[in-house]
Design an enzyme around this catalytic site. Structure first.
Site, PDB file in Angstrom:
ATOM      1  N   SER A  40     130.477 129.022  33.446  1.00  0.00           N
ATOM      2  CA  SER A  40     131.030 130.245  32.832  1.00  0.00           C
ATOM      3  C   SER A  40     129.967 131.333  32.891  1.00  0.00           C
ATOM      4  CB  SER A  40     131.394 129.950  31.377  1.00  0.00           C
ATOM      5  OG  SER A  40     131.637 131.141  30.675  1.00  0.00           O
TER       6      SER A  40
ATOM      7  N   TYR B 219     129.415 127.171  22.889  1.00  0.00           N
ATOM      8  CA  TYR B 219     129.949 127.200  24.258  1.00  0.00           C
ATOM      9  C   TYR B 219     128.887 127.740  25.224  1.00  0.00           C
ATOM     10  CZ  TYR B 219     133.371 128.203  27.978  1.00  0.00           C
ATOM     11  OH  TYR B 219     134.057 128.251  29.166  1.00  0.00           O
TER      12      TYR B 219
END
Ligand SMILES: NC(=O)c1ccc[n+]([C@@H]2O[C@H](COP(=O)([O-])OP(=O)(O)OC[C@H]3O[C@@H](n4cnc5c(N)ncnc54)[C@H](OP(=O)(O)O)[C@@H]3O)[C@@H](O)[C@H]2O)c1
Length: 260
Positions: A139, A152
């Site tokens: 990501s 995250y």
């Protein structure tokens, strides 16, 4: 581009980025193991691929944090080899240092990092035989901080270091390791932070102004990148942003801009 005869495991292929990558790679001739916990969604992706006339995929209904060995064993037993491992299964969540839940942190790290390390370790002997490659779905959160997605971000930054360390360690075995690092891609992942049919249009409309290209990403953007990395490229140890310019310019709407 052809991936004819290549055997590919795609975790998290019952939905979103992994599901579209499975459909796309199968269209290019790959034989794909479809991996997810949700049996119904795994079957739906298998049926879509069968109906498209692509090679029949292998469904593997399991949890990547619990049963990595089964994913490798069933793939080898069924297809006889492994050429590409795509680690797309991922856990997502919003938190920050002030609003921190240690169980959620453990669960995000377990799915996004620990399971990838275990699966990679088990895949190496098979990938060495085929001079195959690994693609981790990371990501932009691995590349820059977002304070409201702390766990995250930590997980994806850890995954990115694993990608680079593995690229170096596995090069002598002829195995390449890369990642894609997407920004906002339109998938069901945002259901986990309350986005649903009633508010998703507004959510994506608001997000698109964050990107230089003035749109959010689509699964076709990630699938074409995964297919490229899966093919015979000169790339290893690369973290490839699929991000509409976000890592270049920052979040566009946050910039104090002059207009010419
Ligand atoms: N969409 C974005 O904007 C975006 C941006 C950057 C990075 N990513 C990354 O892209 C990857 C895929 O996300 P997505 O957007 O495609 O989300 P998604 O549509 O929610 O798909 C997530 C997939 O992961 C699987 N999964 C999650 N935990 C699992 C577990 N423990 N065991 C097995 N499968 C598991 C889910 O399958 P089951 O529910 O069937 O288990 C599902 O197939 C993730 O790693 C995510 O971090 C997404």
């Amino acid at each position: 581009m052809s991936l004819r005869g290549k055997v590919v495991i795609i975790t998290g292929s019952s939905s979103g980025i992994g599901a579209d990558a499975a459909r796309h790679l199968a269209k290019l001739g790959a034989k794909v193991s479809i991996v997810g916990r949700n049996e119904k969604r795994v079957s739906e992706v298998v049926d879509q691929i069968k109906k498209s006339g692509a090679p029949t995929p292998l469904p593997i209904v399991t949890d990547v944090t619990k049963d990595a060995q089964r994913i490798i064993d069933e793939t080898i037993e069924h297809f006889g080899r492994l050429d590409v491992l795509v680690n797309s299964a991922g856990a997502f969540g919003a938190d920050s240092v002030a609003y921190f839940d240690v169980e959620k942190f453990d669960s995000i790290l377990d799915t996004n990092v620990r399971s990838v390390i275990i699966l990679t370790n088990l895949a190496v002997p098979h990938l060495e035989k085929t001079k195959g490659n690994i693609i981790n779905v990371s990501s932009v959160c691995g590349l820059r901080p977002f304070d409201y997605m702390t766990s995250y971000c930590i997980s994806k930054a850890g995954l990115d270091q694993f990608t680079k360390c593995s690229a170096i360690a596995l090069a002598p075995k002829g195995i390449r390791v890369n990642s894609i690092n997407p920004a906002t891609i339109r998938t069901p992942i945002f259901e986990q932070i309350g986005i649903n049919e009633s508010n998703e249009n507004q959510f994506y409309e608001d997000r698109k102004h964050e990107f230089l290209v003035d749109r959010v990403g689509e699964v076709s953007d990630t699938s074409s990148a995964i297919a490229y990395l899966a093919s015979e490229t000169f790339l290893t140890g690369v973290l490839l942003p699929i991000d509409g310019g976000l890592t270049c310019a920052g979040i566009r709407s946050e910039l104090n801009r002059f207009t010419f």
